[in-house]
Design a protein around this motif. Sequence first.
Motif, PDB file in Angstrom:
ATOM      1  N   ASN A  48       0.833  -1.173   0.064  1.00 22.60           N
ATOM      2  CA  ASN A  48      -0.195   0.012  -0.037  1.00 22.60           C
ATOM      3  C   ASN A  48       0.759   1.308   0.074  1.00 22.60           C
ATOM      4  OD1 ASN A  48      -2.839  -0.305  -0.146  1.00 22.60           O
ATOM      5  ND2 ASN A  48      -2.563  -1.530   1.669  1.00 22.60           N
ATOM      6  N   LEU A  49       2.078   1.216   0.344  1.00 19.36           N
ATOM      7  CA  LEU A  49       2.933   2.305   0.305  1.00 19.36           C
ATOM      8  C   LEU A  49       2.961   3.006  -1.149  1.00 19.36           C
ATOM      9  CD1 LEU A  49       4.910   3.806   1.784  1.00 19.36           C
ATOM     10  CD2 LEU A  49       6.842   2.467   1.445  1.00 19.36           C
ATOM     11  N   ASP A  50       3.011   2.124  -2.036  1.00 13.03           N
ATOM     12  CA  ASP A  50       2.881   2.661  -3.462  1.00 13.03           C
ATOM     13  C   ASP A  50       1.556   3.539  -3.696  1.00 13.03           C
ATOM     14  OD1 ASP A  50       1.336   0.273  -3.366  1.00 13.03           O
ATOM     15  OD2 ASP A  50       1.300   0.009  -5.489  1.00 13.03           O
ATOM     16  N   LEU A  51       0.594   3.220  -3.185  1.00 13.91           N
ATOM     17  CA  LEU A  51      -0.730   4.062  -3.347  1.00 13.91           C
ATOM     18  C   LEU A  51      -0.690   5.273  -2.345  1.00 13.91           C
ATOM     19  CD1 LEU A  51      -3.135   3.341  -4.676  1.00 13.91           C
ATOM     20  CD2 LEU A  51      -4.144   2.158  -2.746  1.00 13.91           C
ATOM     21  N   VAL A  52      -0.083   5.107  -1.367  1.00 12.68           N
ATOM     22  CA  VAL A  52      -0.032   6.256  -0.425  1.00 12.68           C
ATOM     23  C   VAL A  52       0.877   7.461  -0.960  1.00 12.68           C
ATOM     24  CG1 VAL A  52       0.538   6.928   2.025  1.00 12.68           C
ATOM     25  CG2 VAL A  52      -0.820   5.113   1.601  1.00 12.68           C
ATOM     26  N   MET A  53       1.962   6.918  -1.611  1.00 16.14           N
ATOM     27  CA  MET A  53       2.925   7.502  -2.286  1.00 16.14           C
ATOM     28  C   MET A  53       2.449   8.152  -3.636  1.00 16.14           C
ATOM     29  SD  MET A  53       5.893   7.693  -0.211  1.00 16.14           S
ATOM     30  CE  MET A  53       7.237   7.752  -1.352  1.00 16.14           C
ATOM     31  N   GLY A  54       1.401   7.781  -4.253  1.00 18.97           N
ATOM     32  CA  GLY A  54       0.872   8.068  -5.308  1.00 18.97           C
ATOM     33  C   GLY A  54       1.796   7.403  -6.489  1.00 18.97           C
ATOM     34  N   ALA A  55       2.358   6.296  -6.462  1.00 22.14           N
ATOM     35  CA  ALA A  55       3.138   5.675  -7.364  1.00 22.14           C
ATOM     36  C   ALA A  55       2.436   4.382  -7.848  1.00 22.14           C
ATOM     37  CB  ALA A  55       4.537   5.615  -6.828  1.00 22.14           C
ATOM     38  N   GLU A  56       1.293   3.860  -7.734  1.00 23.65           N
ATOM     39  CA  GLU A  56       0.895   2.654  -8.016  1.00 23.65           C
ATOM     40  C   GLU A  56       0.600   2.284  -9.442  1.00 23.65           C
ATOM     41  OE1 GLU A  56      -0.838   5.420  -6.778  1.00 23.65           O
ATOM     42  OE2 GLU A  56      -2.567   5.664  -8.091  1.00 23.65           O
ATOM     43  N   ARG A  57       0.673   3.428 -10.087  1.00 29.68           N
ATOM     44  CA  ARG A  57       0.678   3.211 -11.742  1.00 29.68           C
ATOM     45  C   ARG A  57       2.131   3.311 -12.228  1.00 29.68           C
ATOM     46  NH1 ARG A  57      -3.260   6.959 -14.771  1.00 29.68           N
ATOM     47  NH2 ARG A  57      -2.121   8.517 -13.391  1.00 29.68           N
ATOM     48  N   ARG A  58       3.170   3.084 -11.580  1.00 30.77           N
ATOM     49  CA  ARG A  58       4.404   3.301 -11.978  1.00 30.77           C
ATOM     50  C   ARG A  58       5.333   1.873 -11.471  1.00 30.77           C
ATOM     51  NH1 ARG A  58       6.886   8.430 -10.021  1.00 30.77           N
ATOM     52  NH2 ARG A  58       8.514   8.184 -11.529  1.00 30.77           N
ATOM     53  N   VAL A  59       4.759   1.035 -10.851  1.00 31.32           N
ATOM     54  CA  VAL A  59       5.418  -0.247 -10.161  1.00 31.32           C
ATOM     55  C   VAL A  59       5.648  -1.107 -11.573  1.00 31.32           C
ATOM     56  CG1 VAL A  59       5.211  -2.109  -8.737  1.00 31.32           C
ATOM     57  CG2 VAL A  59       4.562   0.156  -8.175  1.00 31.32           C
ATOM     58  N   VAL A  60       6.943  -1.694 -11.681  1.00 29.57           N
ATOM     59  CA  VAL A  60       7.222  -2.476 -12.637  1.00 29.57           C
ATOM     60  C   VAL A  60       7.865  -3.768 -11.884  1.00 29.57           C
ATOM     61  CG1 VAL A  60       8.533  -3.114 -14.620  1.00 29.57           C
ATOM     62  CG2 VAL A  60       7.779  -0.571 -14.359  1.00 29.57           C
ATOM     63  N   TYR A  61       8.885  -3.516 -11.302  1.00 30.02           N
ATOM     64  CA  TYR A  61       9.654  -4.549 -10.558  1.00 30.02           C
ATOM     65  C   TYR A  61       9.360  -4.122  -8.892  1.00 30.02           C
ATOM     66  CZ  TYR A  61      11.780  -5.724 -14.869  1.00 30.02           C
ATOM     67  OH  TYR A  61      12.192  -6.178 -16.068  1.00 30.02           O
ATOM     68  N   ASP A  62       9.598  -5.163  -8.374  1.00 31.94           N
ATOM     69  CA  ASP A  62       9.565  -4.922  -6.871  1.00 31.94           C
ATOM     70  C   ASP A  62      10.603  -5.602  -5.787  1.00 31.94           C
ATOM     71  OD1 ASP A  62       8.844  -7.768  -6.229  1.00 31.94           O
ATOM     72  OD2 ASP A  62       6.839  -7.467  -7.272  1.00 31.94           O
ATOM     73  N   LEU A  63      10.203  -5.547  -4.665  1.00 31.05           N
ATOM     74  CA  LEU A  63      11.337  -6.094  -3.525  1.00 31.05           C
ATOM     75  C   LEU A  63      11.533  -7.368  -3.838  1.00 31.05           C
ATOM     76  CD1 LEU A  63      12.832  -5.912  -1.239  1.00 31.05           C
ATOM     77  CD2 LEU A  63      10.842  -6.285   0.257  1.00 31.05           C
ATOM     78  N   ILE A  64      10.555  -8.322  -4.181  1.00 31.73           N
ATOM     79  CA  ILE A  64      10.948  -9.835  -4.494  1.00 31.73           C
ATOM     80  C   ILE A  64      11.885 -10.115  -5.633  1.00 31.73           C
ATOM     81  CG2 ILE A  64       9.667 -12.066  -5.044  1.00 31.73           C
ATOM     82  CD1 ILE A  64       7.832 -11.444  -2.638  1.00 31.73           C
ATOM     83  N   ASN A  65      11.194  -9.475  -6.758  1.00 29.29           N
ATOM     84  CA  ASN A  65      12.216  -9.515  -8.086  1.00 29.29           C
ATOM     85  C   ASN A  65      13.592  -8.866  -7.674  1.00 29.29           C
ATOM     86  OD1 ASN A  65       9.387  -7.960  -9.788  1.00 29.29           O
ATOM     87  ND2 ASN A  65      10.058  -9.995  -9.652  1.00 29.29           N
ATOM     88  N   VAL A  66      13.841  -8.142  -6.912  1.00 27.99           N
ATOM     89  CA  VAL A  66      15.185  -7.572  -6.656  1.00 27.99           C
ATOM     90  C   VAL A  66      16.011  -8.710  -5.708  1.00 27.99           C
ATOM     91  CG1 VAL A  66      16.516  -5.718  -5.744  1.00 27.99           C
ATOM     92  CG2 VAL A  66      14.643  -5.294  -6.730  1.00 27.99           C
ATOM     93  N   VAL A  67      15.139  -9.071  -4.815  1.00 32.27           N
ATOM     94  CA  VAL A  67      15.592 -10.160  -3.876  1.00 32.27           C
ATOM     95  C   VAL A  67      15.882 -11.370  -4.420  1.00 32.27           C
ATOM     96  CG1 VAL A  67      14.956 -11.838  -1.944  1.00 32.27           C
ATOM     97  CG2 VAL A  67      14.639  -9.486  -1.847  1.00 32.27           C
ATOM     98  N   ASN A  68      15.281 -11.812  -5.460  1.00 35.08           N
ATOM     99  CA  ASN A  68      15.742 -13.223  -6.497  1.00 35.08           C
ATOM    100  C   ASN A  68      16.508 -12.851  -7.537  1.00 35.08           C
ATOM    101  OD1 ASN A  68      13.725 -14.387  -4.663  1.00 35.08           O
ATOM    102  ND2 ASN A  68      11.960 -14.358  -6.115  1.00 35.08           N
ATOM    103  N   GLY A  69      16.988 -11.495  -7.503  1.00 33.93           N
ATOM    104  CA  GLY A  69      17.866 -11.235  -8.933  1.00 33.93           C
ATOM    105  C   GLY A  69      17.038 -11.278  -9.978  1.00 33.93           C
ATOM    106  N   ASP A  70      15.864 -11.086 -10.071  1.00 35.77           N
ATOM    107  CA  ASP A  70      15.222 -10.996 -11.343  1.00 35.77           C
ATOM    108  C   ASP A  70      15.367  -9.561 -11.959  1.00 35.77           C
ATOM    109  OD1 ASP A  70      14.384 -13.765 -11.125  1.00 35.77           O
ATOM    110  OD2 ASP A  70      12.469 -13.114 -10.280  1.00 35.77           O
TER     111      ASP A  70
END
Lengths: 271, 89
Positions: free
Chosen positions: A45-67
């Motif tokens: 929900n942090l994306d929504l509260v920050m107003g960035a919900e439409r700009r999310v491409v990759y996320d924490l798990i993608n980075v953690v997994n090296g994707d």
Amino acid sequence: MAKVLVVTSGKGGVGKTTTTAALGAALAQSGASVAVVDFDVGLRNLDLVMGAERRVVYDLINVVNGDAKLNQALIRDKRLDTLHLLPASQTRDKDALTDEGVARVMGELREKFDWVICDSPAGIERGATLAMRHADLAVVVTNPEVSSVRDSDRIIGLLDSKTLKAERGEKMEKHLILSRYDPARADRGDMLKIDDVLEILSIPLLAIVPESLEVLRASNVGCPVTMNNPLSAPARAYIDAARRLRGETVAMSVPSDKKSLINKLFTRRAA
Amino acid sequence: MNIFNLFGKRPSARVASDRLKLILAHERSGRGGSDLVLLLREEILAVIERHVAVERDKVQIRLERGIGVSTLGVDIELPVTVGGGLAAA
């Protein structure tokens, strides 16, 4: 030297995400480079509260997994170029976060930013313990209400035992943000007083954030309250909190019930 | 402060604060260790089961946490068939 701060509470709905966004923006407004990291995998929900919900491409798990590389997943705020968001995954499970992967990402974030602010999920399960694991200091968000205070006490116990800092035998620095405080209710004896909560939890007070329509308005439009209406009472409380985190001495402003008698007579009926 | 407080009714926030202090004192003392109540229940049952077959759902456990002292009450319903055995023992 980067500082990693976890915003945590145990209980849900007390204002962790609001606090993460507001503190992150306030610190970034003062010129520091800041990353806010959403650890609430599956319920981001942090994306929504920050107003960035439409700009999310990759996320924490993608980075953690090296994707994805960290730089690909970080979203730079459109209003404030020192502020960055690393969103949580909405579809994956928190079990997808490995200890080693999170440690590596936190190390990379430390190198890039002055402040890394981790928004913890509610609860005391793995997501919450991972969010606090690498923290140098913690902000415990508490509402003046019995279940929130009890859960905060539990979280304080975890901060003193489950974090890397605690395991190294160091003292975890903890600060309290008392949020959704309503001075009128406290005056009437219907809400725990500030001193009661401080006496029970015995950690230093960082800010008192009054219950305010401005917090709702800010989340409605997707803008941290410190940017959306910097002169409002909650924004001032968060801006002062950010200054204290940076080491400044700022007098604590205590919200008071400043309404006139006539105003009180009319509003009490509704309360 | 409102008019009810003048007549001795405690503000609800005062009650909240007192309840929190009491329960947190207990929770903090138990933190890190195993749950004492569960441990006591299991050990008490183990002693009794050495002599009598006890049904787990016939065991009632009550705990009253107080400021200076807490009480633990364990009620175990013993099957009638072992009554004679108990008397003989």
